[in-house]
Write an enzyme that holds these catalytic residues in place. Structure first.
Site, PDB file in Angstrom:
ATOM      1  N   TYR A  76      -9.769  29.571 133.919  1.00  0.00           N
ATOM      2  CA  TYR A  76      -8.457  29.321 134.522  1.00  0.00           C
ATOM      3  C   TYR A  76      -8.484  29.821 135.960  1.00  0.00           C
ATOM      4  O   TYR A  76      -8.954  30.923 136.224  1.00  0.00           O
ATOM      5  CB  TYR A  76      -7.370  30.053 133.729  1.00  0.00           C
ATOM      6  CG  TYR A  76      -5.985  29.951 134.339  1.00  0.00           C
ATOM      7  CD1 TYR A  76      -5.301  28.737 134.341  1.00  0.00           C
ATOM      8  CD2 TYR A  76      -5.363  31.064 134.901  1.00  0.00           C
ATOM      9  CE1 TYR A  76      -4.028  28.639 134.892  1.00  0.00           C
ATOM     10  CE2 TYR A  76      -4.084  30.971 135.452  1.00  0.00           C
ATOM     11  CZ  TYR A  76      -3.423  29.763 135.454  1.00  0.00           C
ATOM     12  OH  TYR A  76      -2.160  29.671 136.002  1.00  0.00           O
ATOM     13  N   LYS A 107      -4.384  39.931 141.550  1.00  0.00           N
ATOM     14  CA  LYS A 107      -4.062  40.940 140.534  1.00  0.00           C
ATOM     15  C   LYS A 107      -4.222  42.386 141.056  1.00  0.00           C
ATOM     16  O   LYS A 107      -3.370  42.835 141.790  1.00  0.00           O
ATOM     17  CB  LYS A 107      -4.839  40.645 139.255  1.00  0.00           C
ATOM     18  CG  LYS A 107      -4.404  39.263 138.718  1.00  0.00           C
ATOM     19  CD  LYS A 107      -4.786  38.909 137.326  1.00  0.00           C
ATOM     20  CE  LYS A 107      -4.028  37.637 136.946  1.00  0.00           C
ATOM     21  NZ  LYS A 107      -4.836  36.575 136.410  1.00  0.00           N
ATOM     22  N   ASP A 138     -14.378  33.154 141.144  1.00  0.00           N
ATOM     23  CA  ASP A 138     -12.975  33.507 140.977  1.00  0.00           C
ATOM     24  C   ASP A 138     -12.943  34.866 140.288  1.00  0.00           C
ATOM     25  O   ASP A 138     -13.090  34.963 139.072  1.00  0.00           O
ATOM     26  CB  ASP A 138     -12.251  32.433 140.158  1.00  0.00           C
ATOM     27  CG  ASP A 138     -10.780  32.784 139.962  1.00  0.00           C
ATOM     28  OD1 ASP A 138     -10.379  33.909 140.324  1.00  0.00           O
ATOM     29  OD2 ASP A 138     -10.041  31.926 139.432  1.00  0.00           O
TER      30      ASP A 138
HETATM   31  C1  LIG Z   1      -4.519  35.091 136.999  1.00  0.00           C
HETATM   32  C2  LIG Z   1      -5.631  34.299 137.499  1.00  0.00           C
HETATM   33  C3  LIG Z   1      -5.457  33.347 138.525  1.00  0.00           C
HETATM   34  C4  LIG Z   1      -4.102  32.987 139.076  1.00  0.00           C
HETATM   35  O1  LIG Z   1      -3.488  34.054 139.735  1.00  0.00           O
HETATM   36  P1  LIG Z   1      -1.896  33.988 139.953  1.00  0.00           P
HETATM   37  O2  LIG Z   1      -1.621  35.201 140.790  1.00  0.00           O
HETATM   38  O3  LIG Z   1      -1.282  34.025 138.600  1.00  0.00           O
HETATM   39  O4  LIG Z   1      -1.607  32.730 140.683  1.00  0.00           O
HETATM   40  C5  LIG Z   1      -6.569  32.706 139.017  1.00  0.00           C
HETATM   41  N1  LIG Z   1      -7.792  32.961 138.523  1.00  0.00           N
HETATM   42  C6  LIG Z   1      -7.994  33.859 137.543  1.00  0.00           C
HETATM   43  C7  LIG Z   1      -9.390  34.120 137.062  1.00  0.00           C
HETATM   44  C8  LIG Z   1      -6.926  34.546 136.990  1.00  0.00           C
HETATM   45  O5  LIG Z   1      -7.142  35.398 135.984  1.00  0.00           O
END
Ligand SMILES: *Cc1c(COP(=O)(O)O)cnc(C)c1O
Length: 437
Positions: free
Chosen positions: A147, A270, A242
């Protein structure tokens, strides 16, 4: 926690349902996959949430990853309060941005230059655009089960054949957008080699959660990330890690520090915001210099580098760099994973508990899960009673079978011991309700 125990949360949720789609501002909060009504949180401190009905819960969601220092850490609160005295937003460069950039470049091995944004979604969206702009190519490879936020070209699922182009994974995404994204199974080097040979000089970037943590927790097989790096280098493709979830959590420099595999671009989020809305993307200076105002790839943000958010994030990162809590975090997560495995083994429940650093996942499966299809094949229906039982006993797990659990530095030895007990009784309860579950 039944409806009758939570009159305040229930009343709030009923009001919210009339005004906010599904009553929530992010869908997983609605508890659809575990059932029941979501509780509202009145306040949070350390490892605990206090619900609007006054219940205290030991929290393993940790605001979905950011709260590695626990909730409302005094140093972060003080930093925000101090920044607040000077103003909430300036719309000009501010000193915090420079300190934040220095910290990120210092901590994350592959990052030479970085730009701040407001969410993980913005970070991945911008990194993809940069990869396309810098290479002059259009296609992107992503992996099933990873994701990357709700970016159009990344909310894409696999087509029917191994090599067909992706299909939209949400209404509202044109098939033509999804068609620029190739979706491959994680941990499958052959599929990756095939995609590169089928689309020569077409692939702008590969985006990957190096440890996929949005479909439980999956770890790379030996040599997989190294081979991915090598393929991207050979084909002139931008490798994007990511690390919105794993950055600063698996190690100060994320999975790239842990594994020594260096991406070209990295997405962060995060933890980097210390609980405020922050994201970032960074990487090789020559790539980052394609961004406006230096280069032709446009990217901007009214509130990017916001002083309150930077103050919180800088403090969160410094606590990690200076406090070096990683061993303790990992041993807490290990202890919980061991307790779960032991309970399951004693009761004949087939359970896998993958763990990396302070994160762990749960799969009701009889062998380790190596890709998304195997995650989907696990018995997720057993997660719902596990979740509800843990919640009744005061432990809040993520309200979905596919989310990772997080331990923070605020979880005490007693919290971990209590949680191990709670999870053991939850596993026992599931095993007693029989195989028909
Ligand atoms: C949470 C998450 C996102 C998205 O971040 P948001 O601040 O919710 O837009 C993207 N990539 C990964 C791996 C994530 O865990």
């Amino acid at each position: 926690m039944s409806a009758s125990d939570s009159p305040v949360s229930n009343d709030l949720f009923n009001r919210a349902l009339k005004l906010i789609p599904g009553g929530v501002n992010s869908p997983v909060r609605a508890f659809r996959s575990v059932g029941g009504t979501p509780f509202f949180t009145q306040s949070a401190k350390g490892a605990r949430l206090t619900t609007a009905d006054g219940r205290e819960l030991i929290d393993y969601v940790c605001t979905w990853g950011p709260a590695i220092h626990g909730h409302n850490h005094p140093a972060i609160r003080e930093a925000v309060a101090e920044a607040l005295e000077r103003g909430t937003s300036f719309g000009t460069p501010n000193p915090y941005e420079v300190e934040m950039a220095e910290l990120i470049v210092d901590m994350v091995p592959s990052v030479e230059k970085v730009r701040m944004v407001n969410s993980g979604t913005e970070a991945t969206m911008s990194a993809i655009r940069l990869a396309r702009g810098a290479t002059g190519r259009d296609k992107i490879i992503k992996f099933a089960g990873c994701y990357h936020g709700h970016v159009d070209s990344l909310l894409v699922k696999a087509g029917s054949g191994a090599l067909t182009l992706g299909n939209p994974d949400s209404a509202g995404i044109p098939a033509s957008f999804a068609g620029e994204t190739i979706v491959l199974p994680y941990n499958d080097l052959g599929a990756l080699q095939l995609a590169f040979s089928e689309h020569p000089e077409k692939i702008a970037g590969v985006i990957i959660e190096p440890y996929p943590a949005n479909c439980g927790l999956i770890l790379p097989q030996t040599g997989y990330l190294e081979a991915l790096r090598e393929l991207c280098t050979r084909h002139g493709t931008v490798l994007i890690f990511d690390e919105v979830m794993t950055g600063f959590r698996i190690a100060p420099g994320g999975v790239q520090e842990k594994t020594g595999v260096t991406p070209d671009l990295t997405c962060l989020g995060k933890i980097i915001g210390g609980g405020l809305p922050v994201g970032a993307f960074g990487g090789r200076a020559d790539l980052m210099d394609h961004l406006a105002p230096l280069g032709p790839v446009y990217q901007a943000g009214t509130l990017s580098g916001n002083p309150l958010a930077m103050a919180a994030g800088i403090t969160a990162l410094k606590l990690l760099r200076e406090g070096d809590p990683y061993k303790r975090l990992e041993s807490s997560a290990k202890q919980l994973a061991i307790a779960l495995k032991l309970a399951a083994a004693n009761l004949g429940v087939a359970l896998q508990v993958p763990q990396a650093g302070s994160m762990f996942g749960l799969y009701f499966a009889d062998k380790p899960v190596t890709n998304f299809d195997e995650a989907l094949a696990s018995r997720t229906e057993l997660f719902k009673p596990l979740f509800q039982c843990a919640l009744d006993l005061g432990v809040y797990l993520p309200p979905s079978a596919y989310e990772a659990c997080f331990v923070s530095t605020a979880h005490t030895v007693n919290d971990i011991a209590r949680t191990a007990e709670v999870l053991t009784s939850a596993i026992k309860q599931i095993s007693e309700s029989g195989p028909g579950q």
